[in-house]
Design a protein around this motif. Structure first.
Motif, PDB file in Angstrom:
ATOM      1  N   ALA A  24       1.740   0.225  -0.290  1.00  0.00           N
ATOM      2  CA  ALA A  24       3.015   0.274  -1.014  1.00  0.00           C
ATOM      3  C   ALA A  24       4.143  -0.367  -0.220  1.00  0.00           C
ATOM      4  O   ALA A  24       5.124  -0.847  -0.797  1.00  0.00           O
ATOM      5  CB  ALA A  24       3.371   1.717  -1.364  1.00  0.00           C
ATOM      6  N   SER A  25       3.996  -0.390   1.075  1.00  0.00           N
ATOM      7  CA  SER A  25       5.027  -1.009   1.912  1.00  0.00           C
ATOM      8  C   SER A  25       4.883  -2.526   1.990  1.00  0.00           C
ATOM      9  O   SER A  25       5.774  -3.211   2.492  1.00  0.00           O
ATOM     10  CB  SER A  25       4.978  -0.415   3.327  1.00  0.00           C
ATOM     11  N   LYS A  26       3.761  -3.064   1.469  1.00  0.00           N
ATOM     12  CA  LYS A  26       3.528  -4.511   1.522  1.00  0.00           C
ATOM     13  C   LYS A  26       3.661  -5.183   0.154  1.00  0.00           C
ATOM     14  O   LYS A  26       4.418  -6.135  -0.014  1.00  0.00           O
ATOM     15  CB  LYS A  26       2.138  -4.799   2.086  1.00  0.00           C
ATOM     16  N   LEU A  27       2.873  -4.699  -0.822  1.00  0.00           N
ATOM     17  CA  LEU A  27       2.848  -5.328  -2.138  1.00  0.00           C
ATOM     18  C   LEU A  27       2.252  -4.353  -3.137  1.00  0.00           C
ATOM     19  O   LEU A  27       1.172  -3.812  -2.902  1.00  0.00           O
ATOM     20  CB  LEU A  27       1.998  -6.607  -2.101  1.00  0.00           C
ATOM     21  N   THR A  28       2.953  -4.116  -4.236  1.00  0.00           N
ATOM     22  CA  THR A  28       2.463  -3.167  -5.236  1.00  0.00           C
ATOM     23  C   THR A  28       1.988  -3.833  -6.514  1.00  0.00           C
ATOM     24  O   THR A  28       1.033  -3.389  -7.137  1.00  0.00           O
ATOM     25  CB  THR A  28       3.541  -2.131  -5.596  1.00  0.00           C
ATOM     26  N   LEU A  29       2.652  -4.904  -6.936  1.00  0.00           N
ATOM     27  CA  LEU A  29       2.347  -5.470  -8.245  1.00  0.00           C
ATOM     28  C   LEU A  29       2.599  -6.975  -8.256  1.00  0.00           C
ATOM     29  O   LEU A  29       3.637  -7.442  -7.777  1.00  0.00           O
ATOM     30  CB  LEU A  29       3.219  -4.788  -9.317  1.00  0.00           C
ATOM     31  N   THR A  30       1.645  -7.716  -8.799  1.00  0.00           N
ATOM     32  CA  THR A  30       1.824  -9.157  -8.977  1.00  0.00           C
ATOM     33  C   THR A  30       1.710  -9.553 -10.440  1.00  0.00           C
ATOM     34  O   THR A  30       2.161 -10.617 -10.826  1.00  0.00           O
ATOM     35  CB  THR A  30       0.746  -9.951  -8.215  1.00  0.00           C
ATOM     36  N   SER A  31       1.120  -8.711 -11.267  1.00  0.00           N
ATOM     37  CA  SER A  31       0.572  -9.027 -12.588  1.00  0.00           C
ATOM     38  C   SER A  31      -0.607  -9.958 -12.362  1.00  0.00           C
ATOM     39  O   SER A  31      -0.836 -10.469 -11.258  1.00  0.00           O
ATOM     40  CB  SER A  31       1.591  -9.645 -13.551  1.00  0.00           C
TER      41      SER A  31
END
Length: 409
Positions: free
Chosen positions: A70-77
């Motif tokens: 969560a501290s790096k990347l949560t969502l890109t689609s």
């Protein structure tokens, strides 16, 4: 903000919508097999969020991975690739023995995806005429609450005043091979869709060999065998998949709930390349489906399940639990017996489906520090987290025994 149980319940009633019929307990914290309410009372959780929390509440390893991701990347689609999705798909395929995986979010979405796959496969691979595909479901099924899924339901609570319904489903009795074989004679059948153990219906376990025979009939008639393991999969029944008891490999398996350990909604459909490749770009997808956060959480949830031998624990302690419940049932007219596999079990109350007896027993269990829920009026489902120890299980058996033996209708 500090809030009392009464205040929390009143807020939900005022600003929310009728959903389930929850027990009047407001939970604030969980750890392993235990949960605590806002007043600090401690309970054994014997529902596990309908088997979503197989790995126990707030498993520290899964929590750590979730925080880091969560501290790096949560969502890109799915408009872009991520560094987590391919790894997650690979783990799913290798863990459960399939060629391909598609990730969604909820169990209902997973089942919707399976329906779309089966229909498209039926048209493009089997040659079913356009818009004439049939999917066979079974009585008392529960696969979710979307309008498509309830179109195959036989539960009036799920269907009353929610029509019109989606065509293309035929319903046969569960655990009835002759009825199934008759339905499969229709050349427009694309898939057979069922739960290996019917959880919401009351933990109905089919006869030994039913799933294997059903798969053989599907193979004979060139029909996809679609198994919904959203509640029964991921070690809950003492096998990685409940369908493993019949030593079969379905054409499709739908998973959800515990594949992410109760931290984040993740579901999937597992199948062959032949089936999965009927989807072309843009024909199916989800903004959140297969997101990096969900993928990272899911991989750790499956890892701890394996490394901590939770499936094996579920098998062993399930045997203990059912044996003790059979002993208890023999001592009182209040109970009719127990059924289940692993740590998915149902205690059968000797009363009608429209009675409040099972509900009242659950209230007494709550007062003694054990949370469970009734289904269909006279059935109590017991499904603790798979991290439960034998000592903890014995403590819970003592609570159940005390409540049952001292219960007055």
């Amino acid at each position: 903000m500090t809030i009392s149980s009464k205040e929390a319940i009143e807020l939900e009633k005022k600003y929310g919508a009728n959903n389930y019929a929850p027990l009047p307990v407001v939970l604030e914290r969980g750890e392993g097999v235990f949960v605590w309410d806002v007043e600090g009372n401690k309970y054994y959780d014997f529902l596990s969020a309908y088997s979503a929390v197989n790995q126990g509440h707030v498993h520290p390893r899964i929590l750590d991975v979730m925080i880091k991701q969560a501290s790096k990347l949560t969502l890109t689609s799915r408009a872009f690739y991520s560094d987590q999705l391919g790894l997650a798909e690979k783990m799913l395929c290798e863990t459960f023995g399939f060629e391909r995986a598609i990730l969604m979010n909820t169990g209902a979405e997973g089942n919707e995806t399976a329906i779309k796959l089966a229909r498209k496969w039926g048209y493009e691979k089997k040659g079913i005429p356009a818009n004439e595909a049939v999917i066979i479901g079974v009585e008392k099924n529960f696969h979710g609450r979307t309008t498509t899924i309830i179109s195959a339901s036989t539960d009036p609570v799920a269907t009353t005043n929610f029509g019109p319904f989606m065509p293309g489903f035929e319903i046969v009795p569960y655990n009835d091979l002759s009825a199934l074989e008759e339905a499969l004679k229709n050349p427009n059948v694309a898939g057979l869709w069922l739960e290996p153990i019917q959880g919401e219906a009351g933990v109905y376990v089919p006869q030994d060999g039913y799933l294997k025979a059903a798969q053989e009939l599907c193979t004979k008639h060139n029909v996809l065998f679609m198994v919904d393991e959203v509640q029964t999969g991921v070690g809950r029944t003492g096998k990685l998949l409940a369908s493993d008891y019949d030593e079969i490999k379905p054409d499709m398996v739908i998973l959800g709930k515990a594949i992410s350990g109760g931290f984040y909604p993740v579901s999937c459909v597992l199948t062959s390349s032949e089936v999965m490749d009927v989807f072309n770009p843009g024909e199916h997808g989800s903004t959140y489906g297969g997101n990096p956060l969900g993928c990272a959480v899911m991989m750790e949830a499956l890892t701890v399940l394996k490394e901590e031998k939770m499936t094996e624990n579920a098998f062993r302690l399930g045997e203990v639990f059912r044996a003790r419940m059979e002993e208890l049932s023999a001592k009182t007219d209040l109970l009719l017996g127990v059924r289940g596999k692993g740590l998915l079990n149902a205690l059968l109350v000797n009363d009608s489906e429209d009675s409040k007896t099972a509900t009242n027993i659950c209230y007494k269990l709550m007062d003694k520090g054990l949370l469970a829920k009734p289904t269909h009026g006279n059935i109590i489902r017991f499904a603790p987290p798979l991290v439960i120890t034998e000592e903890q299980l014995e403590d819970c058996i003592t609570i159940i025994t005390d409540v049952v033996m001292n219960f007055e209708k």
